[in-house]
Each structure stands twice: as structure tokens, then as C-alpha cells.
Write a protein that holds these residues in place. Structure first.
Motif, PDB file in Angstrom:
ATOM      1  N   PHE A  51      23.053  -2.441   1.448  1.00  0.00           N
ATOM      2  CA  PHE A  51      23.467  -3.771   2.203  1.00  0.00           C
ATOM      3  C   PHE A  51      22.966  -4.872   1.158  1.00  0.00           C
ATOM      4  N   MET A  52      23.110  -6.073   1.686  1.00  0.00           N
ATOM      5  CA  MET A  52      22.799  -7.444   0.775  1.00  0.00           C
ATOM      6  C   MET A  52      21.286  -7.790   1.638  1.00  0.00           C
ATOM      7  N   ARG A  53      20.302  -8.088   0.900  1.00  0.00           N
ATOM      8  CA  ARG A  53      19.198  -8.787   1.360  1.00  0.00           C
ATOM      9  C   ARG A  53      19.057 -10.170   0.736  1.00  0.00           C
ATOM     10  N   LEU A  54      18.930 -11.031   1.974  1.00  0.00           N
ATOM     11  CA  LEU A  54      18.824 -12.528   1.442  1.00  0.00           C
ATOM     12  C   LEU A  54      17.207 -12.846   1.953  1.00  0.00           C
ATOM     13  N   CYS A  55      16.487 -13.238   1.091  1.00  0.00           N
ATOM     14  CA  CYS A  55      15.465 -13.829   1.219  1.00  0.00           C
ATOM     15  C   CYS A  55      15.066 -15.283   0.744  1.00  0.00           C
ATOM     16  N   VAL A  56      14.044 -15.956   1.211  1.00  0.00           N
ATOM     17  CA  VAL A  56      13.823 -17.384   0.661  1.00  0.00           C
ATOM     18  C   VAL A  56      12.579 -17.429   0.030  1.00  0.00           C
ATOM     19  N   GLU A  57      12.540 -17.782  -1.159  1.00  0.00           N
ATOM     20  CA  GLU A  57      11.257 -17.675  -1.979  1.00  0.00           C
ATOM     21  C   GLU A  57      10.846 -19.257  -2.248  1.00  0.00           C
ATOM     22  N   SER A  58       9.597 -19.453  -2.680  1.00  0.00           N
ATOM     23  CA  SER A  58       9.141 -20.948  -3.167  1.00  0.00           C
ATOM     24  C   SER A  58       9.638 -20.976  -4.314  1.00  0.00           C
ATOM     25  N   GLY A  59      10.010 -21.958  -4.863  1.00  0.00           N
ATOM     26  CA  GLY A  59      10.492 -22.205  -6.316  1.00  0.00           C
ATOM     27  C   GLY A  59      11.891 -23.202  -6.321  1.00  0.00           C
ATOM     28  N   GLY A  60      12.445 -23.062  -7.403  1.00  0.00           N
ATOM     29  CA  GLY A  60      13.709 -23.840  -7.738  1.00  0.00           C
ATOM     30  C   GLY A  60      13.406 -25.163  -8.141  1.00  0.00           C
ATOM     31  N   PHE A  68      19.432 -13.287  -3.501  1.00  0.00           N
ATOM     32  CA  PHE A  68      20.233 -12.287  -2.873  1.00  0.00           C
ATOM     33  C   PHE A  68      20.095 -10.940  -3.857  1.00  0.00           C
ATOM     34  N   ASP A  69      19.965  -9.843  -3.130  1.00  0.00           N
ATOM     35  CA  ASP A  69      19.864  -8.575  -3.868  1.00  0.00           C
ATOM     36  C   ASP A  69      20.376  -7.597  -3.187  1.00  0.00           C
ATOM     37  N   LEU A  70      20.784  -6.548  -3.605  1.00  0.00           N
ATOM     38  CA  LEU A  70      21.398  -5.283  -2.928  1.00  0.00           C
ATOM     39  C   LEU A  70      20.112  -4.288  -2.743  1.00  0.00           C
ATOM     40  N   ASP A  71      20.109  -3.614  -1.492  1.00  0.00           N
ATOM     41  CA  ASP A  71      19.062  -2.784  -1.056  1.00  0.00           C
ATOM     42  C   ASP A  71      19.438  -1.781  -0.278  1.00  0.00           C
ATOM     43  N   ASP A  72      18.464  -0.814  -0.044  1.00  0.00           N
ATOM     44  CA  ASP A  72      18.741   0.308   1.013  1.00  0.00           C
ATOM     45  C   ASP A  72      17.740   0.642   1.836  1.00  0.00           C
ATOM     46  N   LYS A  73      16.520  -0.274   1.922  1.00  0.00           N
ATOM     47  CA  LYS A  73      15.565  -0.018   2.851  1.00  0.00           C
ATOM     48  C   LYS A  73      15.233  -1.095   3.812  1.00  0.00           C
ATOM     49  N   ILE A  74      15.382  -0.698   5.040  1.00  0.00           N
ATOM     50  CA  ILE A  74      15.122  -1.840   6.025  1.00  0.00           C
ATOM     51  C   ILE A  74      13.668  -1.784   6.545  1.00  0.00           C
ATOM     52  N   ALA A  75      12.764  -2.943   6.611  1.00  0.00           N
ATOM     53  CA  ALA A  75      11.485  -2.926   7.170  1.00  0.00           C
ATOM     54  C   ALA A  75      11.439  -3.325   8.541  1.00  0.00           C
ATOM     55  N   ASP A  76      10.434  -3.395   9.039  1.00  0.00           N
ATOM     56  CA  ASP A  76      10.107  -3.442  10.663  1.00  0.00           C
ATOM     57  C   ASP A  76      10.406  -4.793  11.118  1.00  0.00           C
ATOM     58  N   ASP A  77      10.182  -5.841  10.146  1.00  0.00           N
ATOM     59  CA  ASP A  77      10.472  -7.202  10.582  1.00  0.00           C
ATOM     60  C   ASP A  77      11.885  -7.817  10.035  1.00  0.00           C
ATOM     61  N   ASP A  78      12.749  -6.782   9.564  1.00  0.00           N
ATOM     62  CA  ASP A  78      14.091  -7.208   9.113  1.00  0.00           C
ATOM     63  C   ASP A  78      14.951  -7.528  10.395  1.00  0.00           C
ATOM     64  N   LYS A  79      15.760  -8.720  10.116  1.00  0.00           N
ATOM     65  CA  LYS A  79      16.953  -8.588  11.190  1.00  0.00           C
ATOM     66  C   LYS A  79      18.224  -8.638  10.631  1.00  0.00           C
ATOM     67  N   VAL A  90      17.760 -10.136   6.421  1.00  0.00           N
ATOM     68  CA  VAL A  90      16.978 -11.083   6.294  1.00  0.00           C
ATOM     69  C   VAL A  90      15.539 -11.079   7.034  1.00  0.00           C
ATOM     70  N   ASP A  91      14.491 -10.924   6.330  1.00  0.00           N
ATOM     71  CA  ASP A  91      13.380 -10.787   6.864  1.00  0.00           C
ATOM     72  C   ASP A  91      13.101 -11.919   7.843  1.00  0.00           C
ATOM     73  N   MET A  92      12.057 -11.982   8.949  1.00  0.00           N
ATOM     74  CA  MET A  92      11.771 -12.843   9.859  1.00  0.00           C
ATOM     75  C   MET A  92      11.191 -14.235   9.460  1.00  0.00           C
ATOM     76  N   THR A  93      10.575 -14.051   8.349  1.00  0.00           N
ATOM     77  CA  THR A  93      10.048 -15.432   7.785  1.00  0.00           C
ATOM     78  C   THR A  93      11.066 -16.224   6.998  1.00  0.00           C
ATOM     79  N   SER A  94      11.787 -15.360   6.138  1.00  0.00           N
ATOM     80  CA  SER A  94      13.165 -16.163   5.694  1.00  0.00           C
ATOM     81  C   SER A  94      13.874 -16.806   6.569  1.00  0.00           C
ATOM     82  N   LEU A  95      14.222 -16.119   7.780  1.00  0.00           N
ATOM     83  CA  LEU A  95      15.157 -16.386   8.862  1.00  0.00           C
ATOM     84  C   LEU A  95      14.685 -17.717   9.339  1.00  0.00           C
ATOM     85  N   GLU A  96      13.499 -18.241   9.476  1.00  0.00           N
ATOM     86  CA  GLU A  96      13.013 -19.411   9.904  1.00  0.00           C
ATOM     87  C   GLU A  96      13.600 -20.504   9.018  1.00  0.00           C
ATOM     88  N   TYR A  97      13.958 -20.253   7.796  1.00  0.00           N
ATOM     89  CA  TYR A  97      14.505 -21.429   6.947  1.00  0.00           C
ATOM     90  C   TYR A  97      15.977 -21.409   6.884  1.00  0.00           C
TER      91      TYR A  97
END
Length: 137
Positions: A51-60, A68-79, A90-97
């Protein structure tokens, strides 16, 4: 900053994630919308449990950037957001943004890329659309 490094599972990638086991309910207006072009491209790229993982990082150039990245592992706090059989995680912290945003796949003569559009939490963004600053209330 409350973002903590998360051990990368692919060489060359570094993720930032808030570690939590807390369960949080997502309201409908907090959902991520997947455009039709995004779904079609993900169907081409993803097979099996990928699946595609979307996260927000500081930077840019504007303060925060989408990753954006392709991944195959889901963490406990992923939505998980799903449409027509494809998943975006999307992890819960990134989802806030990015809650309330649309993920699109855009093609131009010089490039093609996934992008986050109509982000109600973004104040300003760079011209390439890869980074943004958040609205301060």
C-alpha cells in the motif's frame, strides 16, 4: 517538535512518527479523499499487501513536506484509507497535518507524481507542491 525518528525498514528512507498505542476515532471530516487518478495509479503500482504510506516530515522550503512511499507493514497507530481496493496509510501524527485533504496523482510533461491537494490545514505551499506551512490559529 513532537516527532520522533522511526526506524526505517528500507535503506535510504527515514520516517518520522509519534509512537502511541492509543486508539483514536476519526471523524468523517478528518478523512483523506483518494482521487480517481490516485486510485488508478496505485492499482498499477501495488500488488498483494503493498500500500502507499503518506507521512509528513519537517523540512522542505515551507516547513513541512509530504513523503510518499510503498510499504507492507501497518503500525498500531496507523489509519487506513481505502477506495476501490487500494489503501493509503497515514500515521496519527501526520494525519493531524493533512486531515480533510485529497491525494491526487498528477501528470505533466516534465513529471508525474502523487500530491496532496486541498489541504485545509496548509497555509502556504511551495510552487512544486511538495512542502507546506501549517495554519496557525
Amino acid at each position: 517538535m513532537f516527532l520522533k525518528p522511526w526506524k526505517s525498514f528500507r535503506t535510504g528512507y527515514k520516517y518520522f512518527k509519534y509512537f502511541s498505542t492509543q486508539t483514536v476515532n476519526i471523524a468523517t471530516n478528518d478523512a483523506i479523499v483518494l482521487s480517481d487518478s490516485c486510485v488508478q495509479k496505485l492499482k498499477q503500482l501495488c500488488d498483494g499487501n503493498v500500500f502507499m504510506r503518506l507521512c509528513v516530515e519537517s523540512g522542505g522550503c515551507s516547513g513541512f513536506q509530504y513523503k510518499f512511499d510503498l510499504d507492507d507493514k501497518i503500525a498500531d497507530d496507523d489509519k487506513i484509507f481505502e477506495k476501490d481496493g487500494v489503501k493509503v496509510v497515514v500515521d496519527m501524527t501526520s494525519l493531524e497535518y493533512i486531515k480533510g485533504s485529497t491525494i491526487d496523482y498528477h501528470t505533466e510533461l516534465i513529471r508525474s507524481a502523487f500530491r496532496v491537494v486541498q489541504n485545509p490545514n496548509a497555509d502556504l505551499g511551495c510552487s512544486c507542491g511538495a512542502s507546506f506551512s501549517i495554519k496557525m490559529e
